[in-house]
Motif scaffolding. Sequence first.
Motif, PDB file in Angstrom:
ATOM      1  N   ILE A 156       0.842  -1.209   0.000  1.00 54.24           N
ATOM      2  CA  ILE A 156       0.000   0.000   0.000  1.00 54.24           C
ATOM      3  C   ILE A 156       0.872   1.251   0.000  1.00 54.24           C
ATOM      4  O   ILE A 156       0.568   2.233  -0.682  1.00 54.24           O
ATOM      5  CB  ILE A 156      -0.964  -0.026   1.203  1.00 54.24           C
ATOM      6  CG1 ILE A 156      -1.990  -1.138   1.004  1.00 54.24           C
ATOM      7  CG2 ILE A 156      -1.657   1.317   1.387  1.00 54.24           C
ATOM      8  CD1 ILE A 156      -2.866  -1.398   2.207  1.00 54.24           C
ATOM      9  N   TRP A 157       1.985   1.211   0.747  1.00 56.55           N
ATOM     10  CA  TRP A 157       2.885   2.363   0.783  1.00 56.55           C
ATOM     11  C   TRP A 157       3.455   2.659  -0.603  1.00 56.55           C
ATOM     12  O   TRP A 157       3.562   3.815  -1.005  1.00 56.55           O
ATOM     13  CB  TRP A 157       4.016   2.103   1.779  1.00 56.55           C
ATOM     14  CG  TRP A 157       5.066   3.162   1.762  1.00 56.55           C
ATOM     15  CD1 TRP A 157       4.970   4.447   2.195  1.00 56.55           C
ATOM     16  CD2 TRP A 157       6.401   3.033   1.253  1.00 56.55           C
ATOM     17  NE1 TRP A 157       6.155   5.120   2.001  1.00 56.55           N
ATOM     18  CE2 TRP A 157       7.048   4.264   1.425  1.00 56.55           C
ATOM     19  CE3 TRP A 157       7.106   1.968   0.684  1.00 56.55           C
ATOM     20  CZ2 TRP A 157       8.351   4.471   1.031  1.00 56.55           C
ATOM     21  CZ3 TRP A 157       8.412   2.182   0.298  1.00 56.55           C
ATOM     22  CH2 TRP A 157       9.013   3.421   0.476  1.00 56.55           C
ATOM     23  N   ILE A 158       3.821   1.620  -1.341  1.00 56.53           N
ATOM     24  CA  ILE A 158       4.355   1.828  -2.698  1.00 56.53           C
ATOM     25  C   ILE A 158       3.318   2.520  -3.573  1.00 56.53           C
ATOM     26  O   ILE A 158       3.644   3.430  -4.335  1.00 56.53           O
ATOM     27  CB  ILE A 158       4.806   0.490  -3.319  1.00 56.53           C
ATOM     28  CG1 ILE A 158       6.067  -0.019  -2.628  1.00 56.53           C
ATOM     29  CG2 ILE A 158       5.058   0.639  -4.816  1.00 56.53           C
ATOM     30  CD1 ILE A 158       6.500  -1.393  -3.067  1.00 56.53           C
ATOM     31  N   LEU A 159       2.057   2.114  -3.465  1.00 53.43           N
ATOM     32  CA  LEU A 159       1.004   2.729  -4.285  1.00 53.43           C
ATOM     33  C   LEU A 159       0.638   4.135  -3.814  1.00 53.43           C
ATOM     34  O   LEU A 159       0.327   4.995  -4.621  1.00 53.43           O
ATOM     35  CB  LEU A 159      -0.250   1.856  -4.282  1.00 53.43           C
ATOM     36  CG  LEU A 159      -0.165   0.553  -5.045  1.00 53.43           C
ATOM     37  CD1 LEU A 159      -1.460  -0.218  -4.893  1.00 53.43           C
ATOM     38  CD2 LEU A 159       0.143   0.786  -6.514  1.00 53.43           C
ATOM     39  N   ALA A 160       0.697   4.378  -2.502  1.00 57.73           N
ATOM     40  CA  ALA A 160       0.215   5.650  -1.960  1.00 57.73           C
ATOM     41  C   ALA A 160       1.286   6.733  -1.921  1.00 57.73           C
ATOM     42  O   ALA A 160       0.949   7.918  -1.927  1.00 57.73           O
ATOM     43  CB  ALA A 160      -0.347   5.436  -0.559  1.00 57.73           C
ATOM     44  N   ASP A 161       2.555   6.381  -1.872  1.00 54.50           N
ATOM     45  CA  ASP A 161       3.616   7.371  -1.721  1.00 54.50           C
ATOM     46  C   ASP A 161       3.789   8.166  -3.009  1.00 54.50           C
ATOM     47  O   ASP A 161       4.038   7.604  -4.061  1.00 54.50           O
ATOM     48  CB  ASP A 161       4.928   6.670  -1.357  1.00 54.50           C
ATOM     49  CG  ASP A 161       6.026   7.648  -1.035  1.00 54.50           C
ATOM     50  OD1 ASP A 161       5.709   8.795  -0.695  1.00 54.50           O
ATOM     51  OD2 ASP A 161       7.204   7.264  -1.119  1.00 54.50           O
ATOM     52  N   LYS A 162       3.648   9.466  -2.897  1.00 49.57           N
ATOM     53  CA  LYS A 162       3.764  10.343  -4.070  1.00 49.57           C
ATOM     54  C   LYS A 162       4.927  11.325  -3.950  1.00 49.57           C
ATOM     55  O   LYS A 162       5.083  12.181  -4.802  1.00 49.57           O
ATOM     56  CB  LYS A 162       2.477  11.145  -4.257  1.00 49.57           C
ATOM     57  CG  LYS A 162       1.251  10.307  -4.447  1.00 49.57           C
ATOM     58  CD  LYS A 162       1.301   9.533  -5.735  1.00 49.57           C
ATOM     59  CE  LYS A 162       0.007   8.765  -5.928  1.00 49.57           C
ATOM     60  NZ  LYS A 162       0.144   7.592  -6.734  1.00 49.57           N
ATOM     61  N   THR A 163       5.759  11.191  -2.910  1.00 50.06           N
ATOM     62  CA  THR A 163       6.791  12.201  -2.703  1.00 50.06           C
ATOM     63  C   THR A 163       8.207  11.661  -2.727  1.00 50.06           C
ATOM     64  O   THR A 163       9.136  12.409  -2.477  1.00 50.06           O
ATOM     65  CB  THR A 163       6.586  12.897  -1.345  1.00 50.06           C
ATOM     66  OG1 THR A 163       6.672  11.915  -0.310  1.00 50.06           O
ATOM     67  CG2 THR A 163       5.252  13.606  -1.288  1.00 50.06           C
ATOM     68  N   SER A 164       8.398  10.403  -3.015  1.00 50.40           N
ATOM     69  CA  SER A 164       9.757   9.873  -3.004  1.00 50.40           C
ATOM     70  C   SER A 164      10.114   9.294  -4.367  1.00 50.40           C
ATOM     71  O   SER A 164       9.346   9.376  -5.322  1.00 50.40           O
ATOM     72  CB  SER A 164       9.906   8.797  -1.922  1.00 50.40           C
ATOM     73  OG  SER A 164       9.158   7.664  -2.263  1.00 50.40           O
ATOM     74  N   PHE A 165      11.274   8.685  -4.414  1.00 51.36           N
ATOM     75  CA  PHE A 165      11.756   8.108  -5.666  1.00 51.36           C
ATOM     76  C   PHE A 165      10.855   6.976  -6.140  1.00 51.36           C
ATOM     77  O   PHE A 165      10.774   6.706  -7.333  1.00 51.36           O
ATOM     78  CB  PHE A 165      13.187   7.610  -5.487  1.00 51.36           C
ATOM     79  CG  PHE A 165      13.851   7.227  -6.766  1.00 51.36           C
ATOM     80  CD1 PHE A 165      14.027   8.154  -7.765  1.00 51.36           C
ATOM     81  CD2 PHE A 165      14.274   5.938  -6.977  1.00 51.36           C
ATOM     82  CE1 PHE A 165      14.626   7.813  -8.954  1.00 51.36           C
ATOM     83  CE2 PHE A 165      14.886   5.578  -8.164  1.00 51.36           C
ATOM     84  CZ  PHE A 165      15.068   6.523  -9.156  1.00 51.36           C
ATOM     85  N   ILE A 166      10.143   6.323  -5.228  1.00 53.10           N
ATOM     86  CA  ILE A 166       9.194   5.271  -5.591  1.00 53.10           C
ATOM     87  C   ILE A 166       8.130   5.849  -6.522  1.00 53.10           C
ATOM     88  O   ILE A 166       7.711   5.202  -7.471  1.00 53.10           O
ATOM     89  CB  ILE A 166       8.537   4.676  -4.326  1.00 53.10           C
ATOM     90  CG1 ILE A 166       9.570   4.000  -3.437  1.00 53.10           C
ATOM     91  CG2 ILE A 166       7.423   3.726  -4.668  1.00 53.10           C
ATOM     92  CD1 ILE A 166      10.155   2.745  -3.984  1.00 53.10           C
ATOM     93  N   ALA A 167       7.710   7.083  -6.279  1.00 48.12           N
ATOM     94  CA  ALA A 167       6.696   7.716  -7.132  1.00 48.12           C
ATOM     95  C   ALA A 167       7.231   7.920  -8.544  1.00 48.12           C
ATOM     96  O   ALA A 167       6.505   7.749  -9.512  1.00 48.12           O
ATOM     97  CB  ALA A 167       6.261   9.043  -6.534  1.00 48.12           C
ATOM     98  N   VAL A 168       8.500   8.281  -8.657  1.00 48.63           N
ATOM     99  CA  VAL A 168       9.108   8.457  -9.971  1.00 48.63           C
ATOM    100  C   VAL A 168       9.074   7.141 -10.734  1.00 48.63           C
ATOM    101  O   VAL A 168       8.687   7.086 -11.903  1.00 48.63           O
ATOM    102  CB  VAL A 168      10.556   8.972  -9.842  1.00 48.63           C
ATOM    103  CG1 VAL A 168      11.237   9.009 -11.188  1.00 48.63           C
ATOM    104  CG2 VAL A 168      10.577  10.344  -9.203  1.00 48.63           C
ATOM    105  N   LEU A 169       9.475   6.074 -10.072  1.00 53.72           N
ATOM    106  CA  LEU A 169       9.507   4.777 -10.731  1.00 53.72           C
ATOM    107  C   LEU A 169       8.106   4.254 -11.015  1.00 53.72           C
ATOM    108  O   LEU A 169       7.861   3.654 -12.061  1.00 53.72           O
ATOM    109  CB  LEU A 169      10.270   3.773  -9.862  1.00 53.72           C
ATOM    110  CG  LEU A 169      11.738   4.102  -9.628  1.00 53.72           C
ATOM    111  CD1 LEU A 169      12.352   3.074  -8.709  1.00 53.72           C
ATOM    112  CD2 LEU A 169      12.491   4.179 -10.934  1.00 53.72           C
ATOM    113  N   GLN A 170       7.178   4.481 -10.095  1.00 46.91           N
ATOM    114  CA  GLN A 170       5.827   3.977 -10.258  1.00 46.91           C
ATOM    115  C   GLN A 170       5.134   4.606 -11.460  1.00 46.91           C
ATOM    116  O   GLN A 170       4.426   3.929 -12.191  1.00 46.91           O
ATOM    117  CB  GLN A 170       5.024   4.238  -8.996  1.00 46.91           C
ATOM    118  CG  GLN A 170       3.605   3.744  -9.058  1.00 46.91           C
ATOM    119  CD  GLN A 170       2.833   4.109  -7.812  1.00 46.91           C
ATOM    120  OE1 GLN A 170       3.394   4.522  -6.824  1.00 46.91           O
ATOM    121  NE2 GLN A 170       1.538   3.968  -7.876  1.00 46.91           N
TER     122      GLN A 170
END
Length: 136
Positions: free
Chosen positions: A15-29
């Motif tokens: 859920i954190w991977i889908l919800a996080d919009k402010t880190s590098f995960i958001a760039v990759l997602q």
Amino acid sequence: LLFQILGAVILGFGIWILADKTSFIAVLQMSSPSLKTGAYILIGVGALTMLMGFLGCLGAVNEIRCLLGLYFTCLMIILLAQIAAALVIYFQKEKLKAELSDIVVDLIENYDPLDEEKRNLQDAWDYVQTQVSCVG
């Protein structure tokens, strides 16, 4: 109880991977559909692990052989699936590394702060650069 806790951790991470919009995960997602698919898989595995933990506890407390058998069978299936996923990731890590590298290079080359369509992606990239003290 341990499987319920670990299932909740896996579920929360997905859920954190889908919800996080402010880190590098958001760039990759936003750039890679495989990361979003991986997040959904984590959510599914976490929910299934929590359910199996509950059924195992229920079967152990009430001494129901059917639930204990179902619990054991599902845990074996989850274990085999995790081993298979680890092997796939291990043997495909160069392809995954190349895909992520292409995403980052494309983002850097096509960076335009005035483009409103890519605003969230660029804000996430700006955040990453700020966090790692990069002046890009």
